[in-house]
Each structure stands twice: as C-alpha cells, then as structure tokens.
Design an enzyme around this catalytic site. Structure first.
Site, PDB file in Angstrom:
ATOM      1  N   CYS A  71       0.836  -1.202   0.000  1.00 53.10           N
ATOM      2  CA  CYS A  71       0.000   0.000   0.000  1.00 53.10           C
ATOM      3  C   CYS A  71       0.872   1.253   0.000  1.00 53.10           C
ATOM      4  O   CYS A  71       1.576   1.525   0.978  1.00 53.10           O
ATOM      5  CB  CYS A  71      -0.913  -0.043   1.225  1.00 53.10           C
ATOM      6  SG  CYS A  71      -1.759   1.499   1.600  1.00 53.10           S
ATOM      7  N   CYS A  74       0.179   3.723   2.816  1.00 48.83           N
ATOM      8  CA  CYS A  74       0.674   3.146   4.078  1.00 48.83           C
ATOM      9  C   CYS A  74       2.171   3.403   4.223  1.00 48.83           C
ATOM     10  O   CYS A  74       2.650   3.739   5.312  1.00 48.83           O
ATOM     11  CB  CYS A  74       0.419   1.641   4.127  1.00 48.83           C
ATOM     12  SG  CYS A  74      -1.319   1.164   4.067  1.00 48.83           S
TER      13      CYS A  74
END
Length: 150
Positions: A71, A74
């Site tokens: 991600c 993230c």
C-alpha cells in the site's frame, strides 16, 4: 486518573503485564520481568497472538495502524506514524499488517488501508481511514482522548 493510580502496561518486549503508578510514567519505567523499557516511543508490531493482550490489557491509550506492505499511502504514512510515536511516549503505537494478519483485519472490520483505530481500555474510541502526516495523527489522537475524557 490521579498520580497514585496504578496502570497496567503490557511490555512490548516480553508481553508481561506490569503495574506502574501513573506518577512514574514520565520516569521511563522498565518491565519487572525482562527489565526492558515499557514505553519505547516506537510502534510495536502486533499479530494474532499478541494483539488482544496489547489492546485490552494496556491502561494507556493504544493507537493501531492497519496497513499492508504493498500500500503506497501506508508506506508514506509509516514515518509520520513513527514520529508521532516518538512524540507521544505515553500512548502505545502499534501496527498490524493486514496482508499477513488477515483475521485481525476481518475482526476489526478494516475496509481500507491505512486505517488508524484508537483504543482505550480495549474499547474502540475512534477510527480514521487514509494517510495522515505527523501533526494530523497527533491532533486526531488528542481529539479522541478528549472525546473519551482522558
């Protein structure tokens, strides 16, 4: 919470639950079992074996970052989360990798990542999806603590 209140802190190193007077939190207390620091100022990796204990047995607030290595947002938020952890040592910061800990992602009904959840006394106080910078993370936690009367 007053200065004589004893708090339960789960050791981030050996997972032993320690009783620490609230007045001693600023003294960087060590675990009575392994002698390592109880408040590290660093995010702790949680998994299916230790997540429940850290979320429900800590008397200090616990902020969990649900993330995955693939991600992009993230990865961008990771350093900001670590900086917030260093700035707020009386809050336990933890990370759960939803790619490897799928049961925890399901248990907490994670629909998008990154998602932050603030727990106090094992109870979810608030959650926020999407990447944030350090200051935004700190403000979000402060608002949640105020909402919970802490």
């Amino acid at each position: 919470m007053n200065a004589t209140t004893a708090l339960h802190l789960v050791c981030p190193h050996c997972a032993t639950t320690n009783r620490v007077p609230a007045s001693r939190l600023a003294d960087n207390p060590n675990c009575g079992h392994c002698r390592q620091p109880l408040l590290t100022g660093k995010p702790l990796e949680l998994n299916v074996d230790n997540a429940e204990q850290h979320i429900s047995r800590n008397d200090i607030p616990v902020v969990v970052d649900f993330w995955a290595p693939w991600c992009g947002p993230c990865q961008v938020m990771g350093p900001a989360f670590a900086q917030a952890a260093a700035a707020m040592p009386a809050v336990r910061f933890a990370k759960i990798n939803t790619q490897t800990e799928t049961t925890l992602g399901q248990r907490f009904n994670i629909r998008s990542i990154p998602t932050l959840i603030l727990f106090i006394g094992g109870r979810e106080i608030q959650r926020q999806a999407g990447a944030m910078d350090t200051v935004s993370i700190q403000r979000w936690i402060a608002a949640g603590l105020q909402k919970a009367g802490q």
